[in-house]
Design an enzyme around this catalytic site. Structure first.
Site, PDB file in Angstrom:
ATOM      1  N   LYS A  22      11.031  50.067  -8.426  1.00  0.00           N
ATOM      2  CA  LYS A  22      11.395  49.762  -9.808  1.00  0.00           C
ATOM      3  C   LYS A  22      11.300  48.268 -10.096  1.00  0.00           C
ATOM      4  CE  LYS A  22      15.749  49.205 -11.178  1.00  0.00           C
ATOM      5  NZ  LYS A  22      15.853  48.035 -12.091  1.00  0.00           N
ATOM      6  N   ASN A  23      11.842  47.450  -9.207  1.00  0.00           N
ATOM      7  CA  ASN A  23      11.907  46.020  -9.473  1.00  0.00           C
ATOM      8  C   ASN A  23      10.547  45.344  -9.435  1.00  0.00           C
ATOM      9  OD1 ASN A  23      14.691  46.017  -9.869  1.00  0.00           O
ATOM     10  ND2 ASN A  23      15.116  45.755  -7.692  1.00  0.00           N
ATOM     11  N   CYS A 117      22.486  47.180 -16.784  1.00  0.00           N
ATOM     12  CA  CYS A 117      23.823  47.440 -16.253  1.00  0.00           C
ATOM     13  C   CYS A 117      24.748  46.245 -16.450  1.00  0.00           C
ATOM     14  CB  CYS A 117      23.735  47.769 -14.765  1.00  0.00           C
ATOM     15  SG  CYS A 117      22.717  49.206 -14.392  1.00  0.00           S
ATOM     16  N   ARG A 122      24.553  37.564 -17.219  1.00  0.00           N
ATOM     17  CA  ARG A 122      23.158  37.524 -16.787  1.00  0.00           C
ATOM     18  C   ARG A 122      22.494  36.301 -17.424  1.00  0.00           C
ATOM     19  NH1 ARG A 122      21.370  42.168 -14.391  1.00  0.00           N
ATOM     20  NH2 ARG A 122      22.664  44.015 -14.584  1.00  0.00           N
ATOM     21  N   ASP A 125      19.250  30.859 -17.851  1.00  0.00           N
ATOM     22  CA  ASP A 125      19.015  29.417 -17.890  1.00  0.00           C
ATOM     23  C   ASP A 125      17.922  28.985 -16.917  1.00  0.00           C
ATOM     24  OD1 ASP A 125      21.064  30.212 -15.978  1.00  0.00           O
ATOM     25  OD2 ASP A 125      21.224  28.098 -15.479  1.00  0.00           O
ATOM     26  N   GLN A 126      17.823  29.643 -15.755  1.00  0.00           N
ATOM     27  CA  GLN A 126      16.792  29.267 -14.793  1.00  0.00           C
ATOM     28  C   GLN A 126      15.396  29.691 -15.268  1.00  0.00           C
ATOM     29  OE1 GLN A 126      17.626  27.274 -11.938  1.00  0.00           O
ATOM     30  NE2 GLN A 126      19.364  27.227 -13.351  1.00  0.00           N
ATOM     31  N   ASP A 305      21.950  45.572  -4.245  1.00  0.00           N
ATOM     32  CA  ASP A 305      21.801  46.910  -4.823  1.00  0.00           C
ATOM     33  C   ASP A 305      22.256  48.013  -3.868  1.00  0.00           C
ATOM     34  OD1 ASP A 305      20.898  45.934  -7.199  1.00  0.00           O
ATOM     35  OD2 ASP A 305      18.796  46.469  -6.905  1.00  0.00           O
ATOM     36  N   ARG A 397      17.646  55.580 -14.679  1.00  0.00           N
ATOM     37  CA  ARG A 397      16.919  54.345 -14.930  1.00  0.00           C
ATOM     38  C   ARG A 397      16.179  53.884 -13.674  1.00  0.00           C
ATOM     39  NH1 ARG A 397      20.189  50.094 -15.388  1.00  0.00           N
ATOM     40  NH2 ARG A 397      18.275  48.877 -15.509  1.00  0.00           N
TER      41      ARG A 397
END
Length: 427
Positions: A22-23, A117, A122, A125-126, A305, A397
């Site tokens: 997924k990621n 989620c 979250r 800024d980076q 995770d 998801r």
């Protein structure tokens, strides 16, 4: 709305095939925008985050053709729009990858603040730090993030914290920028490497992915490609947890053992027997698990995770375990659900002390987020009786066909539609 009804207490056995990561998928799909041509992406997991990403691409003007349930042809040649709709972008956290991809190709992008989620703040800024270094200006108005640049130029970016999202977004924005970009203190996760491999297959010049420093030499243009996404290490780890807690015997196909090393090391330390092959893995457990100390960290540390799933496992271990969450501040919200099942867990800030109990008991449960939801499924599989899990949309998801896959392993699990207006759980 649906819920899962699970009758637990039986060991899982059999074989299961793990889907695409997924990621990786949620970053590689926006990356097709940079190609300005046809890309064939294989091993896409059939999950709601991927479907949302495909819908965003379609609304932006991409032509999408389904070749199989896990393979799509995406033609981004005629994309002109650079604004992702508020409704779609708020459905998932990874919508922010469209910022980097659209900025890289068009010099402009607009996306809503990320959803997904609720694991705590979250900040992006980076991400914005990297975009600014490359020559972009940013603003946030009415919950929408806007970035714009007349000309992106390579830059040296040192991230204040290790961030998977910021690392991948910076890569997306930098591959078409003039000159060389150097990214330091970057994330090293397998899906970062997967994105780099895909970009390079499109004609990008990215080196160092998987290390602390990534160097990107900008190219004039990218082109289409065919690319197969890596297997999902967290889905694999989740089925390993389900096998272990039920004292089962499960063979996992379509995995990369190297990616699973932080997980398999802890599983073996807990008493599981694991046999690794080229692209498969067998896990067995025939005894009560041993307690562990776990701290989640960026790769190659133990993945955050997997933390909820390991907490479930250790809730029935023979002794006291200590789990420290080093990434997200709200990741222990699910603990109250496990206590409802008879678990003995105390949380103090980012640390959970887990005193193992002989077994968990069935209860009505909620899937508070994606991984917590998977943990509730694993917990219910171990409890001797019927448990019901609400808010299962969170689970789907990130887990394709989870009910069908578990049924294939002998689990007694089914989806049940919840009539509108019916109260399924007392507050």
């Amino acid at each position: 709305m649906e819920k899962f009804v699970i009758r637990g207490g039986n060991p899982l056995s059999g074989e299961v095939t793990i889907g695409g990561a997924k990621n990786a998928a949620v970053a590689i799909l926006p990356a097709t925008i940079l190609a300005a041509g046809k890309c064939v992406i294989e091993n896409l997991p059939c999950i709601s985050d991927v479907m949302a990403s495909l819908q965003i691409l379609s609304e932006l003007g991409a032509d999408i053709r389904m070749i199989s349930k896990s393979t799509y042809e995406i033609d981004t040649t005629h994309i002109l729009c650079t604004e992702v709709s508020n409704e779609l972008s708020r459905q998932m956290r990874a919508s922010y990858y469209f910022l980097g991809a659209l900025l890289g190709r068009f010099g402009s992008a607009q996306v809503a603040m990320p959803g997904g989620c609720n694991l705590g703040p979250r900040p992006i800024d980076q991400h914005l730090k990297a975009f600014t270094a490359l020559g972009a200006e940013d603003s946030v108005e009415y919950g929408m993030i806007r970035v714009k640049s007349d000309h992106l130029r390579g830059a040296h970016v040192f991230f204040d914290t290790v961030s998977v999202g910021a690392t991948m977004n910076a890569m997306l924005a930098a591959v078409l920028a003039d000159g060389q970009t150097i990214l330091e203190n970057v994330a090293r996760e397998p899906h970062v490497v997967d994105l780099a491999n895909c970009l390079n297959l499109m004609g990008a010049d990215v080196h160092g992915a998987g290390t602390d420093v990534i160097k990107i030499r900008g190219v004039k243009a990218l082109h289409g490609c065919s690319y197969s996404i890596i297997p999902d290490q967290i889905e694999a780890g989740s089925y390993m947890a389900a096998a272990a807690i039920t004292r089962g015997d499960v063979l996992l196909h379509n995995i990369i053992p190297k990616h699973l090393e932080p997980i398999t090391a802890k599983m073996r330390a807990a008493g599981c027997i694991i046999d690794e092959y080229d692209d498969s893995l067998r896990i067995r457990c025939n005894c009560r698990l041993k307690p562990l100390k776990i701290k989640t960290m960026p790769h190659p540390g133990f993945p955050t995770d997997m933390q909820p799933l390991m907490t479930v496992l250790l809730s029935v271990a023979d002794g006291t375990s200590i789990i420290t969450e080093g990434i997200w501040e709200n990741r222990f919200r699910y603990v109250d659900e496990l206590i409802r099942m008879g678990a003995c867990i105390q949380v103090d800030g980012q640390v959970a002390v887990v005193e193992g109990v002989p077994q968990l008991h069935p209860a009505p449960l909620r899937a508070l987020d994606l991984r917590a939801g998977a943990a509730m499924v694993v917990a219910a599989l171990s409890a001797d009786g019927v448990s019901e899990i609400d808010e299962t949309s969170h689970i789907e998801r990130g887990y394709e066909n989870i009910v069908e896959k578990l049924q294939g392993l002998g689990a007694d699990i089914r989806r049940v539609e919840i009539p509108m207006g019916r109260i399924t759980r007392a507050i």
